[in-house]
Design an enzyme around this catalytic site. Structure first.
Site, short mmCIF file in Angstrom:
data_model
loop_
_atom_site.label_atom_id
_atom_site.label_comp_id
_atom_site.label_asym_id
_atom_site.label_seq_id
_atom_site.Cartn_x
_atom_site.Cartn_y
_atom_site.Cartn_z
N GLY A 52 73.52 9.66 121.29
CA GLY A 52 73.42 9.94 119.86
C GLY A 52 72.41 9.07 119.14
O GLY A 52 71.64 8.32 119.76
N SER A 75 77.15 16.35 128.37
CA SER A 75 76.05 15.54 128.89
C SER A 75 76.34 14.94 130.25
O SER A 75 75.41 14.58 130.99
CB SER A 75 75.75 14.39 127.92
N CYS A 107 77.48 1.01 108.15
CA CYS A 107 76.09 0.55 107.99
C CYS A 107 75.78 0.06 106.57
O CYS A 107 75.11 -0.97 106.40
CB CYS A 107 75.14 1.67 108.39
N HIS A 144 68.85 2.26 104.64
CA HIS A 144 69.71 2.53 103.49
C HIS A 144 69.32 1.59 102.34
O HIS A 144 69.18 0.39 102.53
CB HIS A 144 71.18 2.27 103.83
P1 NAP Z 1 75.88 11.09 116.95
O1 NAP Z 1 74.39 11.09 116.88
O2 NAP Z 1 76.60 12.32 116.58
O3 NAP Z 1 76.32 10.65 118.45
C1 NAP Z 1 77.65 10.76 118.89
C2 NAP Z 1 77.79 10.34 120.35
O4 NAP Z 1 79.17 10.54 120.74
C3 NAP Z 1 76.94 11.15 121.33
O5 NAP Z 1 76.53 10.34 122.41
C4 NAP Z 1 77.92 12.22 121.83
O6 NAP Z 1 77.60 12.70 123.13
C5 NAP Z 1 79.19 11.40 121.90
N1 NAP Z 1 80.37 12.27 121.88
C6 NAP Z 1 80.65 13.27 121.00
N2 NAP Z 1 81.82 13.87 121.34
C7 NAP Z 1 82.27 13.25 122.46
C8 NAP Z 1 83.41 13.42 123.31
N3 NAP Z 1 84.34 14.36 123.08
N4 NAP Z 1 83.55 12.59 124.37
C9 NAP Z 1 82.62 11.62 124.64
N5 NAP Z 1 81.51 11.43 123.87
C10 NAP Z 1 81.35 12.24 122.80
O7 NAP Z 1 76.50 9.93 116.04
P2 NAP Z 1 75.84 8.51 115.59
O8 NAP Z 1 75.20 8.64 114.26
O9 NAP Z 1 75.08 7.97 116.73
O10 NAP Z 1 77.14 7.65 115.34
C11 NAP Z 1 77.91 7.11 116.41
C12 NAP Z 1 79.02 6.25 115.83
O11 NAP Z 1 78.45 5.16 115.11
C13 NAP Z 1 79.91 7.02 114.84
O12 NAP Z 1 81.23 6.60 114.99
C14 NAP Z 1 79.31 6.62 113.49
O13 NAP Z 1 80.24 6.72 112.45
C15 NAP Z 1 78.90 5.18 113.75
N6 NAP Z 1 77.79 4.64 112.93
C16 NAP Z 1 76.66 5.36 112.75
C17 NAP Z 1 75.62 4.78 112.00
C18 NAP Z 1 74.31 5.49 111.78
O14 NAP Z 1 73.49 4.98 110.97
N7 NAP Z 1 74.04 6.62 112.42
C19 NAP Z 1 75.75 3.52 111.49
C20 NAP Z 1 76.93 2.81 111.71
C21 NAP Z 1 77.94 3.39 112.43
P3 NAP Z 1 76.86 14.15 123.36
O15 NAP Z 1 75.40 13.91 123.08
O16 NAP Z 1 77.14 14.45 124.79
O17 NAP Z 1 77.49 15.11 122.41
#
Ligand code: NAP
Length: 356
Positions: free
Chosen positions: A15, A42, A148, A243
């Site tokens: 992700g 994946s 974040c 942000h």
């Molecule tokens: P994202 O792009 O949607 O990535 C999600 C990840 O989780 C992907 O690797 C996905 O794999 C995996 N996943 C989804 N469903 C799954 C399942 N059933 N079993 C195992 N793996 C699964 O989200 P993100 O933005 O990277 O955020 C990831 C986490 O960090 C979240 O909890 C979010 O709240 C937190 N976060 C994000 C940010 C930010 O700026 N983006 C900042 C702080 C915290 P696939 O590719 O195989 O679907």
């Protein structure tokens, strides 16, 4: 020469945050990424095929050919980073901690649990002592990285609280699209637009800030929340990374913009004293430009690990106002979590290691 770096696993490696971890861990002096996991969609694919890579630098060669594993035990590395979707993070992170892993998580699932540190290494390193109270899970533990936006705001709030005391904080954020993951919000929704709602985000800023600025109660094995009033309004804007937050603070003691600037600029903490590899020399960098900070110009200051602050002023109602920019997937996610792990390692909290 043998590679003495500690093997680490990365859950949710495909992700938006997972990709940042992969980039940042590629040349890390202490950690070596050996295991990547994601969803069933994946699993079994080489990483380069499983991920929709959106970083500006290529996939590191040593990770590109790793086969993505399913997100479940057993996992070999004792140190596990989690960038999992919050919908699935809770049970798997708890199970891994119960099996003796140290899990450093970006997901919200365990952030507000009493025995779990919600850690910004410069702001509340003392909260790691929670892991010694016996309220942890088996031989392992969970450390959580805050939301974040919360990270970008609490870094300047800590020195301000120490110098002047804080009664009330009001925050309005303008948050980048990478914060919504991959693929995130659609271009038809976000181009030429501002969306004044991000699900759950305001509540996270309002509650996590109080835990981070709270005091450890070792007997009870939890954090007593700070007695500060916090309110937030969160907006999604068409910026890729970084942000921005406008912050208004009611301080308790006499202050001036110059004294605020001095407090922010002189702020350093344990990660700087220990020279941890991901620690920026100054976690808060004050900018002088009348129209600074801006996400496009300042999100990468100190490799994306510093928060930039500008427009420090007294409002007509007597409050302190300022603007911050922080990189949401570096300091606000992957980089922040890696710094948490570096501090845990230095303190001897990574299973199978001793304090340095
Ligand atoms: P994202 O792009 O949607 O990535 C999600 C990840 O989780 C992907 O690797 C996905 O794999 C995996 N996943 C989804 N469903 C799954 C399942 N059933 N079993 C195992 N793996 C699964 O989200 P993100 O933005 O990277 O955020 C990831 C986490 O960090 C979240 O909890 C979010 O709240 C937190 N976060 C994000 C940010 C930010 O700026 N983006 C900042 C702080 C915290 P696939 O590719 O195989 O679907």
């Amino acid at each position: 020469m043998s590679d003495r770096r500690i093997p680490v696993a990365l859950l949710g490696a495909t992700g938006s945050v997972g990709q940042r971890f992969v980039s940042l861990l590629a040349h890390h002096p202490l950690f070596r990424l050996t295991t990547v996991t994601a969803s069933e969609r994946s699993a079994g694919l080489p990483y380069r095929e499983a991920t929709r890579w959106v970083q500006a630098t290529p996939i590191p060669q040593e990770v590109a050919d790793l086969v993505v594993a399913e997100t479940r035990p057993p996992l070999e590395p004792r140190l596990v980073f989690s960038a999992l979707d919050a919908a699935v993070a809770g049970p798997v992170e708890a199970e891994l901690a119960g099996r003796g892993h140290l899990v450093v998580s970006n997901a919200r699932s365990h952030r507000m649990e009493p025995g779990v540190p919600l850690l910004v290494p410069e702001v509340n390193p003392e909260h790691l002592s929670l892991l010694r109270t016996g309220t942890g899970r088996g031989r392992g533990a969970i450390i959580t990285n805050p939301n974040c936006s919360t990270i970008g705001v609490t870094l300047p709030l800590r020195p301000l609280r120490d110098a002047f005391g804080i009664r009330e904080v009001r925050i309005a954020t303008m948050q980048a699209v990478s914060g919504a993951g991959i693929p995130g919000v659609s271009s038809m929704e976000i181009m030429d637009n501002v969306i004044p709602f991000i699900s759950g985000e305001e509540g996270k800023l309002e509650t996590e800030t109080l835990k981070i600025l709270g005091q450890v109660d070792m007997e009870a094995g939890h954090i007593r929340p700070a007695r500060i009033r916090v309110s937030a309004q969160c907006n999604r804007v068409p910026v890729v990374d970084g942000h921005t937050a406008c912050v208004w603070v009611e301080l308790e003691r006499v202050w001036s913009p110059e004294a605020v600037r001095e407090a922010l600029e002189s702020f350093t903490a344990e990660p700087q004293k220990l020279s941890l590899p991901s620690a920026p020399p100054h976690p808060v960098v004050v900018l002088d430009g009348e129209a600074h900070p801006q996400p496009r110009l300042h999100r990468d200051v100190a490799g994306g690990m510093a928060v930039t602050v500008g427009r420090i002023r007294r409002t007509p109602t007597g409050e302190l106002a300022f603007v911050t920019v922080s990189h949401n997937t570096i300091r606000g996610a992957a980089g922040g979590a890696i710094l948490c792990a570096e501090l845990a390692l230095a303190r001897g909290l990574v299973p199978g290691t001793v304090a340095s």
